[in-house]
Scaffold this active site. Structure first.
Site, PDB file in Angstrom:
ATOM      1  N   LEU A  77       1.104  -1.272  -0.093  1.00  0.00           N
ATOM      2  CA  LEU A  77      -0.168   0.444   0.145  1.00  0.00           C
ATOM      3  C   LEU A  77       1.172   1.064  -0.148  1.00  0.00           C
ATOM      4  O   LEU A  77       0.488   2.225  -0.241  1.00  0.00           O
ATOM      5  CB  LEU A  77      -1.181   0.018   1.257  1.00  0.00           C
ATOM      6  CG  LEU A  77      -1.718  -1.004   1.091  1.00  0.00           C
ATOM      7  CD1 LEU A  77      -2.737  -1.307   2.309  1.00  0.00           C
ATOM      8  CD2 LEU A  77      -2.763  -1.112   0.338  1.00  0.00           C
ATOM      9  N   GLY A  78       1.770   0.917   0.964  1.00  0.00           N
ATOM     10  CA  GLY A  78       2.625   2.473   0.495  1.00  0.00           C
ATOM     11  C   GLY A  78       4.009   1.725   1.921  1.00  0.00           C
ATOM     12  O   GLY A  78       3.997   1.144   2.575  1.00  0.00           O
ATOM     13  N   ALA A  79       4.918   3.057   1.146  1.00  0.00           N
ATOM     14  CA  ALA A  79       6.492   3.073   1.753  1.00  0.00           C
ATOM     15  C   ALA A  79       6.769   3.891   2.301  1.00  0.00           C
ATOM     16  O   ALA A  79       6.602   4.653   1.529  1.00  0.00           O
ATOM     17  CB  ALA A  79       7.602   2.155   1.180  1.00  0.00           C
ATOM     18  N   GLY A  80       7.842   4.095   3.834  1.00  0.00           N
ATOM     19  CA  GLY A  80       7.829   5.517   4.222  1.00  0.00           C
ATOM     20  C   GLY A  80       9.570   5.173   4.901  1.00  0.00           C
ATOM     21  O   GLY A  80      10.167   3.898   4.578  1.00  0.00           O
ATOM     22  N   GLY A  81       9.800   5.451   5.498  1.00  0.00           N
ATOM     23  CA  GLY A  81      11.145   5.918   6.587  1.00  0.00           C
ATOM     24  C   GLY A  81      11.708   4.636   7.055  1.00  0.00           C
ATOM     25  O   GLY A  81      12.059   3.966   7.342  1.00  0.00           O
ATOM     26  N   MET A  82      10.274   4.256   7.597  1.00  0.00           N
ATOM     27  CA  MET A  82      10.300   3.566   8.640  1.00  0.00           C
ATOM     28  C   MET A  82       9.910   2.317   7.909  1.00  0.00           C
ATOM     29  O   MET A  82      10.513   0.995   8.544  1.00  0.00           O
ATOM     30  CB  MET A  82       9.351   3.792   9.470  1.00  0.00           C
ATOM     31  CG  MET A  82       8.924   5.116  10.246  1.00  0.00           C
ATOM     32  SD  MET A  82      10.350   5.280  11.196  1.00  0.00           S
ATOM     33  CE  MET A  82      10.431   3.915  12.667  1.00  0.00           C
ATOM     34  N   LYS A 113       1.679  -3.076   8.475  1.00  0.00           N
ATOM     35  CA  LYS A 113       2.528  -1.468   8.611  1.00  0.00           C
ATOM     36  C   LYS A 113       3.784  -2.617   9.401  1.00  0.00           C
ATOM     37  O   LYS A 113       3.590  -3.293  10.479  1.00  0.00           O
ATOM     38  CB  LYS A 113       2.071  -1.243   9.647  1.00  0.00           C
ATOM     39  CG  LYS A 113       3.459   0.723   9.417  1.00  0.00           C
ATOM     40  CD  LYS A 113       3.257   1.307  10.401  1.00  0.00           C
ATOM     41  CE  LYS A 113       2.855   2.414  11.139  1.00  0.00           C
ATOM     42  NZ  LYS A 113       2.986   3.470  11.966  1.00  0.00           N
ATOM     43  N   VAL A 171       3.685  -0.378   4.156  1.00  0.00           N
ATOM     44  CA  VAL A 171       2.549  -0.996   4.448  1.00  0.00           C
ATOM     45  C   VAL A 171       1.744  -1.652   4.145  1.00  0.00           C
ATOM     46  O   VAL A 171       2.386  -1.515   2.151  1.00  0.00           O
ATOM     47  CB  VAL A 171       1.793   0.248   5.041  1.00  0.00           C
ATOM     48  CG1 VAL A 171       0.061   0.080   5.058  1.00  0.00           C
ATOM     49  CG2 VAL A 171       2.399   1.177   5.894  1.00  0.00           C
ATOM     50  N   ASP A 181      -2.057  13.984  14.677  1.00  0.00           N
ATOM     51  CA  ASP A 181      -2.421  14.317  13.170  1.00  0.00           C
ATOM     52  C   ASP A 181      -4.560  14.104  12.235  1.00  0.00           C
ATOM     53  O   ASP A 181      -3.744  13.622  11.330  1.00  0.00           O
ATOM     54  CB  ASP A 181      -0.970  14.003  12.473  1.00  0.00           C
ATOM     55  CG  ASP A 181      -0.971  13.933  10.818  1.00  0.00           C
ATOM     56  OD1 ASP A 181      -0.986  15.638  10.442  1.00  0.00           O
ATOM     57  OD2 ASP A 181      -0.756  13.560  10.363  1.00  0.00           O
TER      58      ASP A 181
END
Lengths: 287, 735
Positions: free
Chosen positions: B22-27, B44, B30, B138
C-alpha cells in the site's frame, strides 16, 4: 509516498524556442531544444513539496549596490573569463566599455552610446572574440551587466528590450551594420518555461553588414536578477552551419549562466553578512 | 503509492497473507493483507534497521498497546501487533475509503447536516482516543476515511502517549501544517486540546472546501495558524459556534471532544427527510455515497492471494501501477488533494453540481475512467467548470448508448493552479489504472508540470484551454493541445481588422502582467499588422507589476490611432477601456483572446461596449448547424443554460478522446495498452461542433489559414455581454 515522486524538470535549463517567427505560418510553432547551460542549480533534487519557483537566480534589492561607486565596483568585480562562452574565446580590444555609459535605441531606430539614465547606476560591457581558425569567420560575443536603482527599474528595462524589435524591425548599429528580423520572447521564472533567473529574454535575428553577401545569425539574451540585468550578444561566424551555430548559442548562454549564478551567490553571501537569512534574501529578490 | 508485491516482500506476517504494497515510508512498508478469516487489513511492517533501537521498540509496543485499548466504532481497530518480531508489525482493519480529503476534492464541500454528523462522530472518536491515554496529533482530512455508516479515524503512526513528554522535548513540529494547533505550530507539546483544534480545521474544511488557514508553504500556514483568525465564511449557526470554540487559540478555551456530540442532535433531522427511512448512508450526499460504495465494491474484488507480479516486457512503468484502492493510497490522495482544493470556487461548485456521468452502471460492465484536471479556484474557476461539465456530458452520452461495450466514469481533480499540486494530481491519475485519458490541465503552468508526469506514465491527455507548446520538448507523445496557439490569435486580430475595414494605425499594448502569452500574441500581431497586412503599428511593452499600462495608453492616445489593442490581464484591460472612453476614442478596440468569457463586460461597464475578443472559442447557441443545436439543447437540459465559453472545445476534446479510445479497446475485451490512444490521436481527424481537429507535428491544434478565418470567432461586448458576431471570415451558409 511513491506517487508524489517529483518529476525532475528535465528541460528546465533548456532554451526552448517555441512559436512562429515573423515570417512563419501562424500555428506552426517550432519547438527546439537548444541545449542547457551549466547546471549549477539545485533544481535536480527538489523535495516533492518544494516549489521550483524559489530556485530562480536572483539578487535581493537589499543586497544590490546602492551608489554609482558601489555599482561600478560590483560590475568590475565580477569574474568573467573568455572561456565562460566556450573554447577559443579571448578578450577583444577594447575589452571594457562603461560603466558610466550605455547604449540606447533611439526613436529613429539607431543605437547610440549615451550617459546612463537616472534609474541606472552602472553598466559595463565586456567584449570577446573567437578568432577565425577554419575559414568560417570569427564569432563575437559581448556581455553587459547593468545595475539599476530598483527592481522596478530593471523590469522596465526588460520591457524596453522586448519593445525594441517590435518598434524597430531594423536596428542600425553604425553606418554599415544593422540587426534585423529579430523575434523575441520573455519568460518570467514563475511560468516554468526555460528561465533560469527572475526573467529571461531571448531574441534571435540577423546581423547584416553592408557589402556582405550573407547575413549572420545574431542572438541576444538578457536575464534579470532583481535590479541587475545580464545581457549577451552573439554574432555568429558567417560560414558556420546550423549545428555549429546551435553549439555556439548554447555555449554563450552557458557563459551568461556562469555570470548570473555568480551574482546570485554574491547576493546570498552579502545577505548573510547583513544578518538576513539566505532563503529570505533569495525570496525577496523580486518582491 | 500502492504497488504489487516485490519478490523480496514476505508472503505473510503474523498470520496475515500479504496481497500488495500500500505504501512505503522512512520506517518501513505498509501492506494490504488478509486475515485467515478473510478480513482485509493494513499491515505496517517496520524495517529491521529502524527497529534496531530499543527505545523505538518500546515506543512501538506502547503505541500498539494503547491503540488496542481505544474502543470506538469511529476509530479503525488494531487487529494485532508484535513489537518483538525481528521486523515489528502492526495490523489495523482496512477501510476502503475514500478519505474526507478525497471526497471534498472530488465532490465539493459536504452539506451542513453531514458536517454535523461528522463532527459528532469524530468528536466521539477523539474522546475514545484520549480516554485511552493517546493523543492523535495528526487529525486531518486524509486521516478520516468515509464509510457508509460513518467516518473512521485512522493512522496512529505518530500518535504518542499523552504523558510521554520526552518524545516532544525536541520541539519538533509533529503533524500537518494547516491542520495543527497553534501550540503545535510553535513546537510546544501537543495535548488532547490540540486534536480538538485539528478537528475544528477538518470540519471547517468539510463545510467550506477550504482549509481554514488557507494554503501555501508550511511556514506561512504555521504563521497564520498562530496569528490569524480561521476562514469560516459561509459557516453559520450552531456549527459556526462549535467551530469557533474548537479553533480558539488558547487550548483552555476549547471544548472537550465529546461536547461535539450536540452537533448531531438536530443534524439527523435535516439529514433524513420527514417520513423517509434513514438508510445507513443517509449522512452522506449521494455522489459521495456512490464513491464510497464503489470503493468498497472494488476492495471486495481483490483476490484472496495475488502472485508476485512480473513486469510486462517493455512497459515496466504501467506494470508498477496496478490497480489499487487501498487505505494507504487514499491516505496519500487525501493529503495531496486536501491541499489542492483550497480554491474559492469549490463552494460554488457544490451548489451547481450536476453529475450525469456518475449514474450507476451494471456491475458486470467494464468501466473506464476519464480524468479531468482543472484549476477550480481563482480566475480559472469558470474554465474549470466548463471543462468538468463538458466531460460529464460527453461521458453521460456515451453511457446512454445501449450498444456501448463499457461505461465511462468521470473523475475530477483540482490542481490548485500550482506546479506541486498539478504534479500530484497527475501522479494520482497516472496511478489509477482505470484512467484511460485526462482532459486538461486548464492552465499553461499546470500543463507544463503535469505533462512531465503524464509523459512518464504514457497517459494521454488533451488540454483545450492552453496555447503554449513547451510540453513537446519533454512530452512528445501523449500530450495534445486543442486550444489554438496564442501566436495564431495575434494573427486573428490582424485578420479581423483586415476583414472589417482598413488597417490604419494601431496602438498595441503588451502588458507583461498578463504573462508570456501576451507577448506570444502581441509579437505576432505587430508583425502581421505591419508587415503582412501593411498597416501601421505603435507597439508598447509594459513591465509587469508596475501599473505602467495607464501611461502607455496615455502616450498612445496622442498618436492619432485608428485602432487599439490591449493585451493584458483583466483589470488592466478594463482600466484601459475606461481610459479610452474618457478620451472619447471611438476606433476599433481588441482585448486578448484570453479575456473572452471573463468579467470584462461588467468590470469595464459602458466603457467596455464595442470591444472585440477574437478567439476559437465558439458560442454554439449562436450557430445554426445541427451539431451546434444538438449540443446546445443537451447542455440546456443537463445544466439549464447554453454552453458557457470554452465548453464546446472541452466537449469536442472529450468526444475525440472517447472516439479514439474506443478504437483501442480490444474487441474481445480487456484493457488496451495506454500508449495506443496517443498513437491514434496523433493521426486523428475529428469533426467537432464547430471545428475540425487535427494535430501538427508538435501535437498542437493544426490551424490553417482557412480555419483561422472560418473557425475563429469574433465576439463583441454588447449590452454588457459577449455577443458572437460570427467567424472572422463567414463560411457560406454557416450563419
Amino acid at each position: 509516498m511513491g506517487g508524489r515522486r517529483p518529476v525532475l524538470l528535465a528541460a528546465a535549463g533548456a532554451l526552448l524556442l517555441a512559436g512562429c517567427t515573423s515570417e512563419g505560418t501562424p500555428g506552426e510553432g517550432t519547438a527546439t531544444s537548444a541545449g542547457a547551460g551549466p547546471s549549477g542549480r539545485s533544481g535536480a533534487s527538489p523535495a516533492p513539496s518544494a516549489s521550483a519557483v524559489n530556485d530562480a537566480y536572483t539578487l535581493a534589492e537589499s543586497a544590490a549596490p546602492r551608489t554609482r561607486a558601489q555599482a561600478a565596483a560590483f560590475v568590475r568585480g565580477l569574474t568573467v573569463r573568455p572561456d565562460f562562452f566556450g573554447p577559443g574565446y579571448r578578450k577583444r580590444d577594447p575589452y571594457e566599455t562603461g560603466p558610466g555609459t550605455w547604449t540606447v535605441l533611439g526613436e529613429d531606430c539607431v543605437w547610440r552610446r549615451e550617459p546612463l539614465a537616472g534609474t541606472v547606476l552602472a553598466s559595463l560591457t565586456r567584449s570577446f572574440v573567437r578568432p577565425d581558425t577554419d575559414g568560417k569567420g570569427p564569432v563575437f560575443v559581448s556581455l553587459t551587466v547593468t545595475v539599476h536603482t530598483s527592481v522596478v527599474g530593471a523590469r522596465r528595462d526588460m520591457a524596453v528590450s522586448l519593445e525594441e524589435p517590435l518598434r524597430c524591425p531594423r536596428q542600425q548599429l553604425n553606418a554599415t551594420e544593422r540587426v534585423q528580423g529579430m523575434t523575441s520572447r520573455g519568460d518570467p521564472y514563475d511560468e516554468q518555461r526555460t528561465a533560469t533567473s527572475d526573467d529571461d529574454l531571448a531574441e534571435f535575428g540577423e546581423y547584416v553588414v553592408d557589402g556582405d553577401g550573407k547575413p549572420r545569425r545574431f542572438d541576444w539574451f538578457k536575464h534579470r536578477l532583481g535590479p541587475v540585468t545580464v545581457a549577451a550578444t552573439v554574432r555568429h561566424a558567417v560560414g558556420a552551419d546550423e549545428a555549429e551555430k546551435t553549439k555556439v548559442t548554447q555555449d554563450a548562454l552557458g557563459g551568461v549562466t556562469f555570470v548570473t549564478a555568480d551574482i546570485d551567490r554574491l547576493g546570498a553571501e552579502q545577505a548573510k553578512k547583513a544578518g538576513v537569512s539566505g532563503d529570505a534574501a533569495e525570496g525577496a529578490g523580486d518582491e | 503509492m500502492s504497488e504489487p508485491m516485490r519478490p523480496a516482500d514476505p508472503a505473510s506476517v503474523g498470520g496475515f497473507r500479504l496481497l500488495r504494497r500500500l505504501g512505503a515510508g522512512g520506517m518501513g512498508v505498509v501492506y494490504l493483507g488478509r486475515s485467515g478469516a478473510g478480513a482485509l487489513a493494513a499491515v505496517k511492517v517496520i524495517r529491521a534497521e529502524s527497529a534496531a533501537d530499543d527505545e523505538f521498540r518500546a515506543r512501538f509496543a506502547r503505541e500498539a498497546q494503547l491503540a488496542a485499548r481505544v474502543e470506538s466504532p469511529w476509530v479503525v481497530p488494531v487487529l494485532g501487533a508484535d513489537a518483538d518480531a525481528p521486523e515489528p508489525w502492526l495490523a489495523t482493519a482496512f477501510v476502503p475509503g475514500p478519505s474526507l480529503g478525497e471526497a471534498v476534492a472530488e465532490h465539493g464541500p459536504l452539506p451542513g447536516s453531514a458536517v454535523r454528523v461528522l463532527g459528532a462522530l469524530l468528536g466521539e472518536a477523539l474522546g475514545a482516543v484520549h480516554g485511552a491515554g493517546l493523543v492523535h496529533r495528526d487529525v486531518k482530512p486524509g486521516n478520516v476515511l468515509l464509510a457508509l455508516n460513518g467516518p473512521r479515524l485512522i493512522d496512529f503512526g505518530i500518535a504518542r502517549a499523552a504523558d510521554d513528554t520526552a518524545l516532544t522535548a525536541s520541539g519538533l513540529v509533529i503533524g500537518t501544517p494547516g491542520f495543527l494547533s497553534p501550540e503545535q505550530a510553535r513546537g510546544d507539546q501537543a495535548g488532547p486540546a490540540g486534536d480538538v483544534f485539528a478537528l475544528g480545521c477538518v470540519l471547517a474544511y468539510a463545510a467550506t472546501g477550504r482549509p481554514p488557514f488557507g494554503t501555501g508553504t508550511p511556514d506561512a500556514l504555521l504563521y497564520r495558524t498562530v496569528h490569524d483568525e480561521p476562514d469560516l465564511d459561509g459557516v453559520a449557526g450552531e456549527l459556526r459556534e462549535v467551530l469557533d470554540a474548537c479553533l480558539a487559540k488558547d487550548p483552555q478555551d476549547r471544548p472537550a471532544p465529546e461536547e461535539l456530540r450536540r452537533l448531531s442532535e438536530d443534524a439527523t433531522e435535516d439529514a433524513v427527510p420527514e417520513g423517509a427511512t434513514a438508510s445507513p448512508s443517509a449522512w452522506l450526499p449521494d455522489p459521495v455515497a456512490r464513491t464510497v460504495a464503489a470503493r468498497a465494491a472494488e476492495s471486495l474484488a481483490l483476490p484472496a492471494v495475488e502472485p508476485t507480479v512480473v513486469d510486462e516486457p517493455g512497459d515496466a512503468a504501467s506494470a508498477a501501477r496496478r490497480p489499487l484502492t487501498s487505505r494507504r493510497r487514499l491516505l496519500a490522495v487525501g493529503g495531496a488533494l486536501l491541499l489542492a482544493s483550497g480554491g474559492s470556487g469549490a463552494a460554488l461548485w457544490a451548489a451547481g453540481r450536476d453529475d450525469p456521468g456518475a449514474k450507476p452502471v451494471p456491475a458486470a460492465e467494464p468501466t473506464y475512467v476519464l480524468g479531468v484536471q482543472v484549476t477550480r479556484g481563482g480566475a480559472d474557476a469558470a474554465l474549470a467548470r466548463a471543462c468538468e461539465r463538458a466531460a460529464r456530458l460527453a461521458a453521460a452520452e456515451h453511457n446512454a448508448d445501449p450498444r456501448r461495450a463499457y461505461s465511462v466514469r468521470v473523475r475530477v481533480l483540482d490542481d490548485g493552479g500550482t506546479v506541486d499540486r498539478a504534479t500530484s494530481v497527475a501522479h494520482e491519475f497516472a496511478a489509477d489504472r482505470d484512467v484511460f485519458a485526462v482532459l486538461g490541465p486548464t492552465g499553461e503552468v499546470t500543463l507544463r508540470a503535469a505533462s512531465r508526469v503524464y509523459a512518464a506514465a504514457k497517459l494521454t491527455h488533451v488540454s483545450s484551454t492552453t496555447g503554449q507548446n513547451d510540453y513537446y520538448v519533454w512530452s512528445p507523445d501523449v500530450t495534445f493541445q486543442t486550444g489554438a496557439p496564442h501566436q495564431a490569435e495575434g494573427t486573428a486580430i490582424a485578420l479581423s481588422a483586415l476583414v472589417t475595414g482598413r488597417m490604419g494605425r494601431a496602438g498595441i499594448v503588451i502588458d507583461r502582467s498578463g504573462g508570456s502569452a501576451m507577448h506570444d500574441q502581441g509579437g505576432v500581431l505587430v508583425t502581421q499588422w505591419r508587415d503582412t497586412f501593411g498597416g501601421e503599428v505603435v507597439p508598447r511593452v509594459v513591465a509587469e507589476g508596475t501599473g505602467d499600462g495607464a501611461a502607455a495608453v496615455r502616450d498612445l492616445l496622442s498618436r492619432d490611432l485608428d485602432a487599439f489593442v490591449y493585451l493584458g490581464p483583466l483589470e488592466a484591460t478594463a482600466d484601459a477601456a475606461r481610459q479610452l472612453a474618457r478620451a472619447g476614442f471611438t476606433g476599433r478596440r481588441w482585448m486578448s483572446h484570453l479575456l473572452y468569457g471573463s468579467d470584462f463586460p461588467r468590470l469595464a461597464g459602458a466603457a467596455g461596449e464595442g470591444w472585440y475578443a477574437v478567439t476559437p472559442a465558439v458560442d454554439p447557441a449562436q450557430l445554426t448547424t445541427g451539431e451546434a443545436g444538438r449540443l446546445t439543447a443537451a447542455w440546456r437540459k443537463e445544466y439549464g443554460s447554453t454552453p458557457e465559453p470554452y465548453a464546446t472545445e472541452a466537449y469536442d476534446s472529450t468526444r475525440m478522446l472517447l472516439q479514439e479510445f474506443a478504437r483501442t479497446v480490444p474487441s474481445g475485451g480487456g484493457r488496451p495498452a495506454r500508449p495506443a490512444l496517443a498513437q491514434r490521436l496523433a493521426k486523428a481527424t475529428y469533426h467537432g461542433v464547430a471545428r475540425t481537429y487535427t494535430f501538427n507535428d508538435y501535437h498542437q491544434y493544426a490551424i490553417t489559414n482557412e480555419t483561422l478565418g472560418g473557425e475563429t470567432y469574433v465576439h463583441q461586448v454588447r449590452d454588457g455581454r459577449f455577443r458572437q458576431i460570427g467567424p472572422i471570415v463567414p463560411k457560406q451558409g454557416s450563419q
